[in-house]
Design a protein around this motif. Structure first.
Motif, PDB file in Angstrom:
ATOM      1  N   TRP A  28       1.402  -7.292  17.536  1.00  0.00           N
ATOM      2  CA  TRP A  28       2.385  -7.925  18.434  1.00  0.00           C
ATOM      3  C   TRP A  28       3.798  -7.749  17.882  1.00  0.00           C
ATOM      4  O   TRP A  28       4.703  -7.355  18.608  1.00  0.00           O
ATOM      5  CB  TRP A  28       2.034  -9.402  18.596  1.00  0.00           C
ATOM      6  N   SER A  29       3.965  -8.057  16.595  1.00  0.00           N
ATOM      7  CA  SER A  29       5.296  -7.981  15.982  1.00  0.00           C
ATOM      8  C   SER A  29       5.818  -6.550  15.921  1.00  0.00           C
ATOM      9  O   SER A  29       6.987  -6.296  16.241  1.00  0.00           O
ATOM     10  CB  SER A  29       5.255  -8.570  14.566  1.00  0.00           C
ATOM     11  N   LEU A  30       4.982  -5.620  15.498  1.00  0.00           N
ATOM     12  CA  LEU A  30       5.422  -4.226  15.387  1.00  0.00           C
ATOM     13  C   LEU A  30       5.755  -3.637  16.752  1.00  0.00           C
ATOM     14  O   LEU A  30       6.688  -2.840  16.874  1.00  0.00           O
ATOM     15  CB  LEU A  30       4.371  -3.392  14.661  1.00  0.00           C
ATOM     16  N   ALA A  31       5.027  -4.048  17.788  1.00  0.00           N
ATOM     17  CA  ALA A  31       5.308  -3.567  19.143  1.00  0.00           C
ATOM     18  C   ALA A  31       6.673  -4.044  19.628  1.00  0.00           C
ATOM     19  O   ALA A  31       7.255  -3.448  20.536  1.00  0.00           O
ATOM     20  CB  ALA A  31       4.220  -4.031  20.104  1.00  0.00           C
ATOM     21  N   ARG A  32       7.189  -5.105  19.011  1.00  0.00           N
ATOM     22  CA  ARG A  32       8.487  -5.659  19.388  1.00  0.00           C
ATOM     23  C   ARG A  32       9.578  -5.303  18.378  1.00  0.00           C
ATOM     24  O   ARG A  32      10.611  -5.956  18.318  1.00  0.00           O
ATOM     25  CB  ARG A  32       8.371  -7.166  19.547  1.00  0.00           C
ATOM     26  N   GLY A  33       9.301  -4.295  17.562  1.00  0.00           N
ATOM     27  CA  GLY A  33      10.298  -3.834  16.603  1.00  0.00           C
ATOM     28  C   GLY A  33      10.306  -4.602  15.297  1.00  0.00           C
ATOM     29  O   GLY A  33      11.279  -4.537  14.545  1.00  0.00           O
ATOM     30  N   GLY A  34       9.235  -5.315  15.001  1.00  0.00           N
ATOM     31  CA  GLY A  34       9.152  -6.097  13.760  1.00  0.00           C
ATOM     32  C   GLY A  34       9.344  -5.230  12.531  1.00  0.00           C
ATOM     33  O   GLY A  34       8.928  -4.075  12.495  1.00  0.00           O
ATOM     34  N   VAL A  35       9.981  -5.836  11.526  1.00  0.00           N
ATOM     35  CA  VAL A  35      10.255  -5.150  10.262  1.00  0.00           C
ATOM     36  C   VAL A  35       9.502  -5.875   9.153  1.00  0.00           C
ATOM     37  O   VAL A  35       9.649  -7.087   8.979  1.00  0.00           O
ATOM     38  CB  VAL A  35      11.776  -5.148   9.968  1.00  0.00           C
ATOM     39  N   GLU A  36       8.698  -5.118   8.405  1.00  0.00           N
ATOM     40  CA  GLU A  36       7.916  -5.720   7.318  1.00  0.00           C
ATOM     41  C   GLU A  36       8.691  -5.666   6.008  1.00  0.00           C
ATOM     42  O   GLU A  36       9.316  -4.658   5.679  1.00  0.00           O
ATOM     43  CB  GLU A  36       6.580  -5.002   7.147  1.00  0.00           C
ATOM     44  N   SER A  37       8.629  -6.751   5.277  1.00  0.00           N
ATOM     45  CA  SER A  37       9.186  -6.841   3.922  1.00  0.00           C
ATOM     46  C   SER A  37       8.068  -7.246   2.969  1.00  0.00           C
ATOM     47  O   SER A  37       7.072  -7.834   3.391  1.00  0.00           O
ATOM     48  CB  SER A  37      10.287  -7.917   3.875  1.00  0.00           C
ATOM     49  N   GLY A  38       8.238  -6.941   1.694  1.00  0.00           N
ATOM     50  CA  GLY A  38       7.308  -7.429   0.678  1.00  0.00           C
ATOM     51  C   GLY A  38       5.981  -6.725   0.576  1.00  0.00           C
ATOM     52  O   GLY A  38       5.025  -7.292   0.054  1.00  0.00           O
ATOM     53  N   ARG A  39       5.918  -5.501   1.042  1.00  0.00           N
ATOM     54  CA  ARG A  39       4.655  -4.761   0.939  1.00  0.00           C
ATOM     55  C   ARG A  39       4.182  -4.650  -0.512  1.00  0.00           C
ATOM     56  O   ARG A  39       2.986  -4.591  -0.773  1.00  0.00           O
ATOM     57  CB  ARG A  39       4.814  -3.362   1.506  1.00  0.00           C
ATOM     58  N   GLU A  40       5.138  -4.607  -1.438  1.00  0.00           N
ATOM     59  CA  GLU A  40       4.799  -4.391  -2.853  1.00  0.00           C
ATOM     60  C   GLU A  40       3.936  -5.526  -3.418  1.00  0.00           C
ATOM     61  O   GLU A  40       3.044  -5.282  -4.223  1.00  0.00           O
ATOM     62  CB  GLU A  40       6.069  -4.276  -3.710  1.00  0.00           C
ATOM     63  N   HIS A  41       4.213  -6.755  -3.021  1.00  0.00           N
ATOM     64  CA  HIS A  41       3.480  -7.875  -3.616  1.00  0.00           C
ATOM     65  C   HIS A  41       2.244  -8.275  -2.806  1.00  0.00           C
ATOM     66  O   HIS A  41       1.434  -9.067  -3.279  1.00  0.00           O
ATOM     67  CB  HIS A  41       4.398  -9.098  -3.819  1.00  0.00           C
ATOM     68  N   TYR A  42       2.075  -7.736  -1.617  1.00  0.00           N
ATOM     69  CA  TYR A  42       0.952  -8.120  -0.771  1.00  0.00           C
ATOM     70  C   TYR A  42      -0.413  -7.860  -1.425  1.00  0.00           C
ATOM     71  O   TYR A  42      -1.281  -8.743  -1.395  1.00  0.00           O
ATOM     72  CB  TYR A  42       1.056  -7.454   0.606  1.00  0.00           C
ATOM     73  N   PRO A  43      -0.651  -6.691  -2.035  1.00  0.00           N
ATOM     74  CA  PRO A  43      -1.957  -6.484  -2.689  1.00  0.00           C
ATOM     75  C   PRO A  43      -2.252  -7.511  -3.790  1.00  0.00           C
ATOM     76  O   PRO A  43      -3.391  -7.950  -3.948  1.00  0.00           O
ATOM     77  CB  PRO A  43      -1.861  -5.065  -3.263  1.00  0.00           C
ATOM     78  N   ALA A  44      -1.223  -7.897  -4.534  1.00  0.00           N
ATOM     79  CA  ALA A  44      -1.428  -8.915  -5.580  1.00  0.00           C
ATOM     80  C   ALA A  44      -1.813 -10.250  -4.954  1.00  0.00           C
ATOM     81  O   ALA A  44      -2.657 -10.984  -5.495  1.00  0.00           O
ATOM     82  CB  ALA A  44      -0.163  -9.068  -6.421  1.00  0.00           C
ATOM     83  N   MET A  45      -1.226 -10.572  -3.815  1.00  0.00           N
ATOM     84  CA  MET A  45      -1.550 -11.820  -3.134  1.00  0.00           C
ATOM     85  C   MET A  45      -3.008 -11.802  -2.644  1.00  0.00           C
ATOM     86  O   MET A  45      -3.743 -12.776  -2.825  1.00  0.00           O
ATOM     87  CB  MET A  45      -0.597 -12.043  -1.962  1.00  0.00           C
ATOM     88  N   VAL A  46      -3.423 -10.697  -2.059  1.00  0.00           N
ATOM     89  CA  VAL A  46      -4.810 -10.570  -1.594  1.00  0.00           C
ATOM     90  C   VAL A  46      -5.773 -10.695  -2.777  1.00  0.00           C
ATOM     91  O   VAL A  46      -6.776 -11.415  -2.710  1.00  0.00           O
ATOM     92  CB  VAL A  46      -5.019  -9.239  -0.841  1.00  0.00           C
TER      93      VAL A  46
END
Length: 175
Positions: A28-46
């Motif tokens: 939904w967000s990407l279809a509306r032009g959403g911008v992702e931040s913090g990809r670097e720390h996401y694997p550590a969070m998972v």
């Protein structure tokens, strides 16, 4: 102890449900032009959240931790309250809620629901659950290690999210 395993597995199932919601909301967000931040720390969070669930079961079973009735039942209540707060956040943010930091340009910051009182109520739920779930059955090492690592990760995550949210308009969007 079997009931505790069921509780941890129920929390794991809840987390999987969150991922289903997050995946839908990402689209939904990407279809509306959403911008992702913090990809670097996401694997550590998972990894940390997965380790919490594994650590709860491993410590209780391997260290033969007893169930402390007074503390245990209070912590069960805290786990339930954390789940309620998390789903209140999910409901309040609607399609904008995500396990990732994705901001849709042009949408105002949500200030309704639990966001009236707290900037990051979902992280309060995460912290409460991470402390309470292990302590339900006396897994104090898991509770301490997770809490310390989660605090360090939350410093990074909140800075990332605050930076992304700062790019939103300052309009009041009561949800």
């Amino acid at each position: 102890m079997p009931w505790y395993t069921v509780l941890v597995l129920a929390v794991a199932a809840e987390r999987l449900a969150e991922l289903v919601v997050a995946r839908r909301n990402t689209r939904w967000s990407l279809a509306r032009g959403g911008v992702e931040s913090g990809r670097e720390h996401y694997p550590a969070m998972v990894a940390l959240h997965t380790a919490l669930l594994a650590g709860c079961l491993a410590e209780v079973h391997l260290a033969d931790r007893p169930f402390p009735p007074v503390l245990g039942w209070v912590m069960v209540a805290a786990v339930v309250a954390a789940q309620a707060l998390r789903w209140w956040c999910i409901r309040t943010l609607g399609p904008r809620w995500n396990t990732r930091v994705i901001v849709v340009p042009g949408l105002p910051r949500v200030t309704g629901g639990p966001y009236r009182w707290l900037s990051h109520p979902n992280y309060v739920a995460v912290a409460a659950e991470g402390l309470a779930l292990p302590l339900v059955h006396g897994a104090w090492v898991t509770a301490l290690v997770y809490t310390a690592l989660n605090a360090a990760l939350m410093v990074v995550r909140v800075r990332c999210e605050d930076g992304a949210l700062a790019r939103l308009p300052a309009l009041d969007a009561r949800a």
